[in-house]
Design an enzyme around this catalytic site. Structure first.
Site, PDB file in Angstrom:
ATOM      1  N   ASN A 161      -0.911 -10.973  -7.332  1.00  0.00           N
ATOM      2  CA  ASN A 161      -2.166 -10.176  -7.701  1.00  0.00           C
ATOM      3  C   ASN A 161      -2.786 -11.112  -8.650  1.00  0.00           C
ATOM      4  O   ASN A 161      -4.017 -11.332  -8.627  1.00  0.00           O
ATOM      5  CB  ASN A 161      -1.882  -9.061  -7.989  1.00  0.00           C
TER       6      ASN A 161
ATOM      7  N   ARG B   6      -8.534 -11.240   9.489  1.00  0.00           N
ATOM      8  CA  ARG B   6      -7.268 -11.668   9.077  1.00  0.00           C
ATOM      9  C   ARG B   6      -6.171 -11.527  10.153  1.00  0.00           C
ATOM     10  O   ARG B   6      -6.004 -10.296  10.727  1.00  0.00           O
ATOM     11  CB  ARG B   6      -6.847 -11.413   7.698  1.00  0.00           C
TER      12      ARG B   6
ATOM     13  N   ARG C 153     -11.298 -15.329   2.725  1.00  0.00           N
ATOM     14  CA  ARG C 153     -10.615 -15.832   1.650  1.00  0.00           C
ATOM     15  C   ARG C 153      -9.294 -15.955   1.625  1.00  0.00           C
ATOM     16  O   ARG C 153      -8.506 -15.052   1.814  1.00  0.00           O
ATOM     17  CB  ARG C 153     -11.111 -15.274   0.106  1.00  0.00           C
TER      18      ARG C 153
ATOM     19  N   HIS D 272     -16.695  -8.477   8.317  1.00  0.00           N
ATOM     20  CA  HIS D 272     -15.362  -7.918   7.888  1.00  0.00           C
ATOM     21  C   HIS D 272     -15.282  -6.625   8.849  1.00  0.00           C
ATOM     22  O   HIS D 272     -14.260  -5.951   8.511  1.00  0.00           O
ATOM     23  CB  HIS D 272     -15.599  -7.446   6.320  1.00  0.00           C
TER      24      HIS D 272
ATOM     25  N   TYR E 169       0.356  -2.131   5.279  1.00  0.00           N
ATOM     26  CA  TYR E 169      -0.826  -1.633   4.712  1.00  0.00           C
ATOM     27  C   TYR E 169      -1.153  -0.119   5.427  1.00  0.00           C
ATOM     28  O   TYR E 169      -0.708  -0.123   6.769  1.00  0.00           O
ATOM     29  CB  TYR E 169      -1.820  -2.672   5.237  1.00  0.00           C
TER      30      TYR E 169
ATOM     31  N   ARG F 177      -7.711   3.122  -4.700  1.00  0.00           N
ATOM     32  CA  ARG F 177      -6.400   2.481  -5.023  1.00  0.00           C
ATOM     33  C   ARG F 177      -6.724   1.696  -6.394  1.00  0.00           C
ATOM     34  O   ARG F 177      -5.846   1.465  -7.173  1.00  0.00           O
ATOM     35  CB  ARG F 177      -6.092   1.771  -3.823  1.00  0.00           C
TER      36      ARG F 177
ATOM     37  N   HIS G  33      -4.884   1.152   2.302  1.00  0.00           N
ATOM     38  CA  HIS G  33      -6.003   0.257   2.519  1.00  0.00           C
ATOM     39  C   HIS G  33      -7.124   1.244   3.482  1.00  0.00           C
ATOM     40  O   HIS G  33      -8.243   0.541   3.845  1.00  0.00           O
ATOM     41  CB  HIS G  33      -5.405  -0.742   3.408  1.00  0.00           C
TER      42      HIS G  33
END
Length: 725
Positions: free
Chosen positions: A51, A376, A406, A436, A469, A565, A593
């Protein structure tokens, strides 16, 4: 006269980067929490490192650039970039000290007690020492390349995130200090398993240090110290159009490795002379140098936990993910969706149903087209395989691959090329915007005409991360939603600006406008004395306009409960500003998520799911979707899911008035870990399903365009796939 309230007062906001560090500290607490299984605590400590690494490469790198250009605009909390950078470095130093205290005082002693040993050279048995000697000579020695640093050979380039040894030497006939650098090769496992004990390990760099003198014949090593440099890895792609976007992204990926050094980690026992040399050569400020008391780069802990043999009792117990039989490969999934909508809560509900939706679409003779957004995907994605199969079967397949996602840029460029070779039409989104949104559209010809089937979700189409997730997804054939999704794809692939959407709300701007309207409606209800209740769940809350609007709603008396979160720039408990706002954060076994937005207007329950957090980038600079859950039983299910998470008193932290978080006081209450509860419920449903004998009239879904005597052209290994594992 009533004083007008300034909801944008900087003292009402927490700095985004400092809030992120608070979140990572909550992850670190999980590593320190003895109620967690020991090997999971080891992994949590490793996660805090990964992280931090990503945060430095992107967020701190951005701050450094703003400081370099003397940018003076303050953020919502009133801090200019140079002030933010100083506070960030101060707080990050404290957190890294806490990481290594956790490692040395808690984790290493605990794993030693159960027979898991991370050894130093001096701790090895004779057999183990001979093993590492042989490993060095047979495996490492031919690969290692010492790089001298003197007047004729300049300091070598240090690649991002690589582990290196800095050495100070003297010659046999000259006591003048000489310097060299040695990169620890990443092609070898960093955690090396030793013979003689089932769970004895040593780190690769310790082996290299022990025998490094054999690389410098006739020289004496006076000092050797490990270091790691972190570089600015933010991708900077200027988009005039998308025609050559792939080429631009590939060029930037090469340039990114040479970004400025923004963090230097060194051993705490490094000499002042060696430290000063590294600081000078890497051109870094003292504030950005971190001395660590232990192995640099704690991400190795994830590999260590995975390499342990046995000790299943030190891991989370397994659970069984549920899949409704109507959504499996034995049934026609389109018939199931036609009967009613389906809500899935991953990972407690199998992601297989989403994959099955695309698989059946790829071989169903009635399917005409498949359209999908991919942000992703995994390194070996079955969805990519089925999209290719669909194109080969003559269906129109259009896939938007976001090549600017990213740290997934390289993977996504690879899949974009692969999909094109398979015959799919690949698009790369809109100029200046990341796409997204999580959307799939299947167009099918049926007796009553064209029917659209849709999947919408809060998470990525990634079959790997779907196991850890938590996300929500909806399968529907609602006609209004189908028209909206069709319009979105037309907007993404061509020139189309729909004047309105029936059920969906789309960013940029559409989701912001929608939530603003709902909060204005809530303010009106509160001022009229009517019951109103707002509940939201997201990953991050940082957009100052959204926060100011929530303050306005709270000032009017609207009760707002938030589950956030990570980053939360809103502050609770400010008199007259946020008295009615409560913020929870859940950090546990799975990464929370899902995004949920719910509004209760005097009993009128409205439930929405979204791909978007309430961050400026999501609301202004990304294509995102927010969609309603219209079926009453599914609306109730989302309400129940949220309530269970809100009632969690094991993994929940509550924000208190000073902006910090504390665990819920559960004295007098039975413990409730919402993630464990959902996992147990899923296992119970699977067991009940397996106990029911299969009915003879269960309808089978028969593949209509996949002859058994023909090989699947996409079952063979892609030659380049290994690069993306």
């Amino acid at each position: 006269m009533k004083t007008k309230v300034d909801y944008y007062d900087p003292k009402f906001f927490t700095n985004r980067e400092l809030s992120w560090l608070d979140f990572n500290d909550r992850v670190l607490e999980e590593a320190r929490d003895k109620s967690n299984p020991l090997l999971e605590r080891v992994k949590f400590l490793g996660i805090t490192q990964s992280n931090l690494d990503e945060w430095y490469m992107v967020r701190v790198a951005s701050l450094v650039k703003l400081v370099e250009v003397k940018y003076q605009q303050p953020d919502a909390s009133g801090l200019i970039p140079i002030e933010q950078l100083k506070e960030v470095n101060r707080k990050a130093h404290d957190q890294i000290n806490k990481q290594y205290t956790t490692l040395n005082r808690m984790i290493l002693p605990a794993i030693n007690q159960v027979g898991i040993h991370l050894l130093n050279v001096e701790d090895l048995t004779e057999r183990q020492y001979q093993f590492i000697r042989g490993y060095f000579h047979d495996e490492l020695y031919p690969v290692l390349t010492p790089m001298a640093d003197d007047s004729s050979r300049p300091f070598p380039f240090i690649s991002n995130d690589s582990l290196n040894l800095s050495l100070r030497l003297t010659g046999k006939d000259n006591d003048k200090s000489l310097y060299a650098t040695l990169q620890v090769p990443s092609i070898f496992p960093r955690v090396v398993k030793l013979p003689g004990g089932s769970n004895d390990f040593i780190l690769l760099e310790e082996i290299i240090k022990q025998f490094a003198n054999q690389l410098f014949v006739n020289y004496d090593i006076e000092e050797v110290s490990t270091f790691r440099a972190t570089r600015d890895m933010d991708l900077d792609v200027a988009e005039e159009d998308t025609s050559d976007l792939l080429k631009k992204v590939q060029q930037q990926l090469k340039l990114r490795e040479h970004g400025h050094v923004i963090r230097l980690e060194v051993d705490s026992n490094i000499s002042g002379k060696l430290r000063k040399r590294l600081v000078k050569e890497l051109k870094i400020d003292e504030d950005s140098v971190y001395e660590v008391n232990g192995p640099i780069d704690l991400t190795f802990l994830n590999k260590l936990a995975s390499a342990v043999v046995g000790h299943d009792d030190l891991k989370y117990p397994p659970f069984k993910a549920y899949q409704a039989k109507e959504l499996n490969s034995d049934h026609n999934i389109f018939d199931a969706i036609k009967k009613h909508d389906w809500l899935m809560q991953h990972p407690y509900d199998k992601f297989d149903s989403v994959v099955e939706f695309i698989r059946q679409a790829s071989i169903d003779k009635e399917v005409l087209a498949i359209k999908m957004t991919l942000y992703r995907v995994s390194g070996d994605s079955p969805i990519i395989k089925y999209l290719g199969r669909a194109a080969q079967n003559g269906k129109q397949v259009t896939v938007l691959v976001e090549v600017k996602a990213r740290f997934d840029e390289e993977n996504n460029v690879h899949w974009a090329r692969t999909l094109e070779k398979m015959g799919c039409h690949v698009i790369y989104g809109l100029v200046g915007l990341k796409t997204h949104s999580k959307l799939s559209l299947v167009v099918r010809r049926e007796q009553n005409g064209i029917q659209r089937y849709i999947h919408m979700g809060t998470g990525n189409y990634n079959d790997v991360t779907a196991h850890f997730y938590t996300d929500l997804g909806l399968l529907t054939c609602n006609n209004d939603i189908g028209i909206d999704v069709t319009n979105i794809f037309n907007m993404l692939s061509g020139y189309s600006q729909p004047p309105f959407f029936h059920q969906l709300h789309i960013s940029p701007h559409g989701i912001r406008d929608f939530i603003n309207d709902k909060l204005n409606h809530a303010i009106k209800y509160a001022k009229e004395g009517r019951p109103v209740y707002v509940r939201m769940k997201m990953n991050s809350l940082s957009d100052k306009d959204m926060i100011a609007k929530m303050y306005e709603a709270s000032h009017a008396g609207v009760k707002i409960d938030l589950i956030v979160r990570g980053i939360c720039c809103l502050r609770t408990g400010i008199p007259g500003i946020s008295d009615t706002i409560t913020v929870h954060s859940i950090v546990g076994r799975f990464l929370e998520h899902s995004r949920i937005y719910m509004f209760d207007f005097d009993g009128d329950q409205q439930v929405y799911l979204s791909s978007a957090d309430l961050m400026t980038r999501n609301l202004n600079r990304r294509v995102e979707q927010l969609f309603p859950v219209l079926q009453p039983d599914l609306t109730q299910r989302v309400l129940d899911i949220y309530q269970t998470m809100w009632d969690d008193n094991v993994k929940t932290r509550t924000m208190i008035d000073d902006g910090t978080y504390k665990r819920v006081d559960r004295r007098g209450h039975a413990p409730l870990n919402s993630q464990e509860y959902f996992a147990a419920q899923a296992t119970k449903m699977v067991n009940a399903q397996q106990a029911v004998p299969r009915q003879k009239n269960d309808k089978q879904f028969e593949p209509m365009m996949s002859p058994q005597n023909q090989p699947d052209p996409f079952d063979e290994e892609d030659q380049d796939r290994g690069e993306n594992q």
